[in-house]
Design an enzyme around this catalytic site. Sequence first.
Site, mmCIF file in Angstrom:
data_model
loop_
_atom_site.group_PDB
_atom_site.id
_atom_site.type_symbol
_atom_site.label_atom_id
_atom_site.label_comp_id
_atom_site.label_asym_id
_atom_site.label_seq_id
_atom_site.Cartn_x
_atom_site.Cartn_y
_atom_site.Cartn_z
ATOM 1 N N SER A 3 0.826 -1.202 0.000
ATOM 2 C CA SER A 3 0.000 0.000 0.000
ATOM 3 C C SER A 3 0.870 1.265 0.000
ATOM 4 C CB SER A 3 -0.951 -0.038 1.197
ATOM 5 O OG SER A 3 -2.019 0.857 1.016
ATOM 6 N N ASP B 157 -5.992 -3.727 -2.447
ATOM 7 C CA ASP B 157 -4.951 -3.259 -1.531
ATOM 8 C C ASP B 157 -4.164 -4.425 -0.910
ATOM 9 O OD1 ASP B 157 -3.490 -2.117 0.609
ATOM 10 O OD2 ASP B 157 -4.957 -0.504 0.784
#
Length: 676
Positions: A416, A535
């Site tokens: 991320s 993600d």
Amino acid sequence: MAFFFFQKKIESSKEYSLEDIPVFSSLTPAEQQLIEKKARLVEYKRGDIVYEEGTPSEAFYVVISGRFRLFTKSRADGEEETLMYFYRGDHFGEASLLTNQSHSASVEARRDGVILKLPKEEFLKFVNEIPAISLHLNRSLGHRLTKSEGIRSHREVKVAAFMTKKSVADEIPFYLNFSAQLEKESKRKVILVDFVYPSDAVFQSELGSKSEKYFDLAKEEANLGTDLKLYLVEHQTGYVYMSVKFDDSSGEVDRKIGAFVTLLSYRYDYILLRLPNVINPSAYKLLKHSDLVYFIVSNTFEDLSDGGKLVQELSRGFGFSKSEIRILVPENQSGDMIPYEEKEKILGMRVFSQLPSMTERPERYHATMRYLARELAGRLLGLVLGSGAAYGLAHIGVLRVLEKEGIKPDIIAGSSIGALVGGLWAKGYSADQIEEIAKEIDMKHGFFRLLGLRDLSLPHHGFFKGRQVSRWLQKFLGGQTFQDLNIPLKIVGCDLFSSEEVVLETGSVVDAIRASISIPGIFRPVPYQETLLIDGGVIDPLPVGILSEMGVKKIIAVNVLMGPDDRIACNRLRNRRRKRKMAALSNKNVIWKSMISGVDKIRGRYAGNIFNVIMSTIQFMEYEMATYWGNQADILIHPVVHEGHWAEFYSPDKFIRMGEEKTMEQIDEIRRLLIE
């Protein structure tokens, strides 16, 4: 696939597979299950002693996680001497078991860890009944117990075999440069032994020697009294080259090669064996004494296909796990150029490295040589940057301290926001430059630079398309691929449908970062092959395991996520500020108090918006995973800003400052890690 479940202090949800452990990886599922039933997992805290010098041997030990030190005490003054370190996948204790002697050294946990312990009786039984285990142990056992001036002592010796399918461009310079770099990085004795006879003229010219002397292993005996000086050529960088001829028809192949490698192990710490392109019976015998195999294969379907067959043979016939085989594919080879993913399908395993051209890309070539040498020397330093939205701006502060201290990680893994910051640093941006990039996302322009009205999407996909973020990243990373980066980078994504971790390490860096920051519900998932990625923090918010599985021995991890105690402190701080604000209103008129109170109520209601709900829920879950993996790192940096919010990208200073402070608090520990 066999799994182990922790007991006692270790959470039962944590699992380990024997397929990840080299000594067990080539076993059948039934054999792995049998070992699982007989072994048990033991947890050790930092400073705990696994066994002491002089005690009877009672088990075979395999490191599941943590770092352990083998040491002995001087009889004269009682001072400790560190002999070697054991990391994930390493094993110890077998020498004492097989020789039925007491332990000649002690083992201590250098950080919290877990060991698989197999009782003596079961270990000896498995060695006799499971060929793959005995093959693996036969290759490595003699390299740890060596003799120094006739005295039995502990000293780890590594033997690596080099193989090629056919002549490859820059092949010989690769051997020579690798040897020189290994001598430099390890600061230990290195010998390159050439079993290709007659040796290539390139070797002679590169080494600056016209000597054609070679050691004829068929005619001469290799024992402790053998003088090799006549056959050695010392390179100016310090390593030694030796040419060997071997054409034995007397049936003593095993004995002579074994004696020769043993002789070298008494005198050198790293023994590099160059095997013939056409593998003959003698070369196969040499593989029995090797710890690692470096296989250089050109980028053609025929060579890759043959390479895949050889990989299978190395696994079945010699007990090599895939983590002990390095597939190297030179770039810019003539012939059919095959995509990276297709190469791995043909080979049946991952390509360890794409070798840049020494003449066309010298900087990348030497960087690759450095990485390979440090990997073999056990000196790789990995940096893991975790997820956490705006909290991840603290990564910039961590990088700034590492830069000032001259600490250069060999590889980065990011998830991320950690993937974003890590990608910029791997490209070559300094921490100061990354801070300037972060400051572009200010209160006034940040929304339109990263999102914008044109980026709005139908909610069933996600509130935003994510195209604006990609365009913004293109400004700084352009068309960079992973192969173009200055530092190797691994980026984590999550398969939306299978919930599997996807490690992105080829292709466009921008596309990989975009996938890793695809916050569920906020950004659209990213198409990848035949699936969609979201993600990476959802499945692996602190990807320590990725580097550990690659053999990175020293890992610094940065976890920026708030834990329960941090959130309680943050909430208390928020409430105290609110009370002070309301108290200050006591002197205001009614209208003014009503206006401010109304604004405060609106803010309170806004705090429960869908974005906060999504992010807070995700980060609650991520923290538990990140905490577990953070404990597996050698150094864990936890820079948390209680006054911060996950969306405060427009206030980078406080996050960066906290990253610097927390890193400086551990800088002495980091320095100690580097010299161990």
